[in-house]
Design a protein around this motif. Structure first.
Motif, PDB file in Angstrom:
ATOM      1  N   ASN A  50       0.834  -1.281  -0.027  1.00  0.00           N
ATOM      2  CA  ASN A  50      -0.119   0.052   0.123  1.00  0.00           C
ATOM      3  C   ASN A  50       0.859   1.166  -0.089  1.00  0.00           C
ATOM      4  OD1 ASN A  50      -2.465  -1.218   0.172  1.00  0.00           O
ATOM      5  ND2 ASN A  50      -2.938  -1.250   1.920  1.00  0.00           N
ATOM      6  N   SER A  51       1.940   1.205   0.427  1.00  0.00           N
ATOM      7  CA  SER A  51       2.964   2.240   0.447  1.00  0.00           C
ATOM      8  C   SER A  51       3.632   2.430  -0.777  1.00  0.00           C
ATOM      9  CB  SER A  51       3.892   2.286   1.790  1.00  0.00           C
ATOM     10  OG  SER A  51       4.675   1.168   1.535  1.00  0.00           O
ATOM     11  N   SER A  52       3.970   1.502  -1.464  1.00  0.00           N
ATOM     12  CA  SER A  52       4.855   1.599  -2.692  1.00  0.00           C
ATOM     13  C   SER A  52       3.835   1.794  -3.885  1.00  0.00           C
ATOM     14  CB  SER A  52       5.754   0.468  -2.750  1.00  0.00           C
ATOM     15  OG  SER A  52       6.542   0.430  -1.701  1.00  0.00           O
ATOM     16  N   ALA A  53       2.878   1.059  -3.814  1.00  0.00           N
ATOM     17  CA  ALA A  53       2.087   1.083  -5.201  1.00  0.00           C
ATOM     18  C   ALA A  53       0.601   1.376  -4.862  1.00  0.00           C
ATOM     19  CB  ALA A  53       2.062  -0.322  -5.850  1.00  0.00           C
ATOM     20  N   VAL A  54       0.117   2.129  -5.800  1.00  0.00           N
ATOM     21  CA  VAL A  54      -1.216   2.615  -5.453  1.00  0.00           C
ATOM     22  C   VAL A  54      -2.073   2.408  -6.651  1.00  0.00           C
ATOM     23  CG1 VAL A  54      -2.721   4.863  -5.543  1.00  0.00           C
ATOM     24  CG2 VAL A  54      -0.458   4.872  -4.801  1.00  0.00           C
ATOM     25  N   GLY A  55      -3.143   1.695  -6.440  1.00  0.00           N
ATOM     26  CA  GLY A  55      -4.327   1.421  -7.524  1.00  0.00           C
ATOM     27  C   GLY A  55      -3.902   0.097  -8.435  1.00  0.00           C
ATOM     28  N   GLU A  56      -3.876   0.104  -9.648  1.00  0.00           N
ATOM     29  CA  GLU A  56      -3.666  -0.517 -10.769  1.00  0.00           C
ATOM     30  C   GLU A  56      -2.121  -1.068 -10.698  1.00  0.00           C
ATOM     31  OE1 GLU A  56      -5.978  -2.385 -12.148  1.00  0.00           O
ATOM     32  OE2 GLU A  56      -7.418  -1.224 -11.278  1.00  0.00           O
ATOM     33  N   ASP A  57      -1.126  -0.152 -10.182  1.00  0.00           N
ATOM     34  CA  ASP A  57       0.205  -0.432 -10.042  1.00  0.00           C
ATOM     35  C   ASP A  57       0.464  -1.593  -9.284  1.00  0.00           C
ATOM     36  OD1 ASP A  57       0.608   1.777 -11.999  1.00  0.00           O
ATOM     37  OD2 ASP A  57       1.008   3.062 -10.464  1.00  0.00           O
ATOM     38  N   LYS A  58      -0.364  -1.942  -8.292  1.00  0.00           N
ATOM     39  CA  LYS A  58       0.183  -3.119  -7.395  1.00  0.00           C
ATOM     40  C   LYS A  58       0.543  -4.242  -8.089  1.00  0.00           C
ATOM     41  CE  LYS A  58      -2.902  -1.547  -3.497  1.00  0.00           C
ATOM     42  NZ  LYS A  58      -3.765  -1.956  -2.582  1.00  0.00           N
ATOM     43  N   GLU A  59      -0.173  -4.688  -9.188  1.00  0.00           N
ATOM     44  CA  GLU A  59       0.384  -5.919  -9.876  1.00  0.00           C
ATOM     45  C   GLU A  59       1.620  -5.739 -10.451  1.00  0.00           C
ATOM     46  OE1 GLU A  59      -2.952  -6.387 -12.716  1.00  0.00           O
ATOM     47  OE2 GLU A  59      -4.412  -6.646 -11.214  1.00  0.00           O
ATOM     48  N   GLU A  60       1.837  -4.710 -11.176  1.00  0.00           N
ATOM     49  CA  GLU A  60       3.125  -4.617 -11.904  1.00  0.00           C
ATOM     50  C   GLU A  60       4.324  -4.396 -10.709  1.00  0.00           C
ATOM     51  OE1 GLU A  60       5.290  -1.101 -14.582  1.00  0.00           O
ATOM     52  OE2 GLU A  60       3.145  -1.482 -15.044  1.00  0.00           O
ATOM     53  N   TYR A  61       3.988  -3.653  -9.616  1.00  0.00           N
ATOM     54  CA  TYR A  61       4.790  -3.460  -8.562  1.00  0.00           C
ATOM     55  C   TYR A  61       5.308  -5.024  -8.034  1.00  0.00           C
ATOM     56  CZ  TYR A  61       7.041  -2.718  -3.956  1.00  0.00           C
ATOM     57  OH  TYR A  61       7.941  -2.435  -2.974  1.00  0.00           O
ATOM     58  N   VAL A  62       4.374  -5.792  -7.747  1.00  0.00           N
ATOM     59  CA  VAL A  62       4.863  -7.233  -7.279  1.00  0.00           C
ATOM     60  C   VAL A  62       5.524  -7.778  -8.283  1.00  0.00           C
ATOM     61  CG1 VAL A  62       3.688  -9.192  -6.512  1.00  0.00           C
ATOM     62  CG2 VAL A  62       2.817  -7.444  -5.761  1.00  0.00           C
ATOM     63  N   SER A  63       5.055  -8.038  -9.704  1.00  0.00           N
ATOM     64  CA  SER A  63       5.846  -8.699 -10.557  1.00  0.00           C
ATOM     65  C   SER A  63       7.185  -8.204 -10.812  1.00  0.00           C
ATOM     66  CB  SER A  63       5.058  -8.896 -11.939  1.00  0.00           C
ATOM     67  OG  SER A  63       4.885  -7.305 -12.326  1.00  0.00           O
ATOM     68  N   ARG A  64       7.545  -6.902 -10.796  1.00  0.00           N
ATOM     69  CA  ARG A  64       8.609  -6.342 -10.904  1.00  0.00           C
ATOM     70  C   ARG A  64       9.635  -6.546  -9.878  1.00  0.00           C
ATOM     71  NH1 ARG A  64       7.152  -1.113 -11.477  1.00  0.00           N
ATOM     72  NH2 ARG A  64       7.693  -0.683  -9.235  1.00  0.00           N
ATOM     73  N   GLU A  65       8.970  -6.639  -8.508  1.00  0.00           N
ATOM     74  CA  GLU A  65       9.620  -7.047  -7.387  1.00  0.00           C
ATOM     75  C   GLU A  65      10.329  -8.281  -7.204  1.00  0.00           C
ATOM     76  OE1 GLU A  65      11.289  -5.305  -4.535  1.00  0.00           O
ATOM     77  OE2 GLU A  65      10.705  -3.705  -5.753  1.00  0.00           O
ATOM     78  N   LEU A  66       9.327  -9.340  -7.784  1.00  0.00           N
ATOM     79  CA  LEU A  66       9.560 -10.748  -7.726  1.00  0.00           C
ATOM     80  C   LEU A  66      10.769 -11.064  -8.779  1.00  0.00           C
ATOM     81  CD1 LEU A  66       5.866 -12.326  -7.648  1.00  0.00           C
ATOM     82  CD2 LEU A  66       7.631 -12.577  -5.837  1.00  0.00           C
ATOM     83  N   ILE A  67      10.553 -10.238 -10.152  1.00  0.00           N
ATOM     84  CA  ILE A  67      11.680 -10.552 -10.918  1.00  0.00           C
ATOM     85  C   ILE A  67      12.870  -9.934 -10.755  1.00  0.00           C
ATOM     86  CG2 ILE A  67      12.189  -9.867 -13.331  1.00  0.00           C
ATOM     87  CD1 ILE A  67       9.316  -9.913 -14.143  1.00  0.00           C
ATOM     88  N   ASP A  68      12.951  -8.607 -10.059  1.00  0.00           N
ATOM     89  CA  ASP A  68      14.388  -7.934  -9.680  1.00  0.00           C
ATOM     90  C   ASP A  68      14.890  -9.074  -8.550  1.00  0.00           C
ATOM     91  OD1 ASP A  68      13.952  -5.954 -11.255  1.00  0.00           O
ATOM     92  OD2 ASP A  68      13.000  -4.632  -9.501  1.00  0.00           O
ATOM     93  N   ARG A  69      14.152  -9.558  -7.565  1.00  0.00           N
ATOM     94  CA  ARG A  69      14.705 -10.349  -6.479  1.00  0.00           C
ATOM     95  C   ARG A  69      15.211 -11.643  -7.023  1.00  0.00           C
ATOM     96  NH1 ARG A  69      11.068  -8.952  -1.148  1.00  0.00           N
ATOM     97  NH2 ARG A  69      11.138  -7.071  -1.450  1.00  0.00           N
ATOM     98  N   ALA A  70      14.527 -12.267  -8.079  1.00  0.00           N
ATOM     99  CA  ALA A  70      14.922 -13.447  -8.469  1.00  0.00           C
ATOM    100  C   ALA A  70      16.264 -13.532  -9.480  1.00  0.00           C
ATOM    101  CB  ALA A  70      13.675 -14.118  -9.498  1.00  0.00           C
TER     102      ALA A  70
END
Length: 80
Positions: A50-70
């Motif tokens: 909720n602090s890093s992504a707002v609205g529709e950006d949550k899906e993209e934020y999660v996928s970007r974080e998963l890819i970056d961490r992998a």
């Protein structure tokens, strides 16, 4: 089926009534669960989504974080 469920329920209720030390142990277990799931969650597990992504950006934020961490890449501070 209903009769079987009632027998099982009565078995556990009667067993719990007969406990002396068990009630104290169950109270300790419930207090520990409360501390773990409610108190520690507030202080040690903030809601980054909720602090890093707002609205529709949550899906993209999660996928970007998963890819970056992998991949082991440092997290990106700006959206793509």
């Amino acid at each position: 089926m209903k009769n079987t469920i009632q027998k099982i329920w009565r078995f556990y209720v009667d067993g719990f009534r007969g406990m002396t030390l068990g009630k104290t142990l169950w109270l300790i277990i419930l207090v520990k669960l409360f501390i773990m799931f409610f108190i520690l969650r507030i202080f040690f597990f903030p809601n980054y989504l909720n602090s890093s992504a707002v609205g529709e950006d949550k899906e993209e934020y999660v996928s970007r974080e998963l890819i970056d961490r992998a991949l082991g890449d440092p997290p990106s501070s700006t959206p793509d």
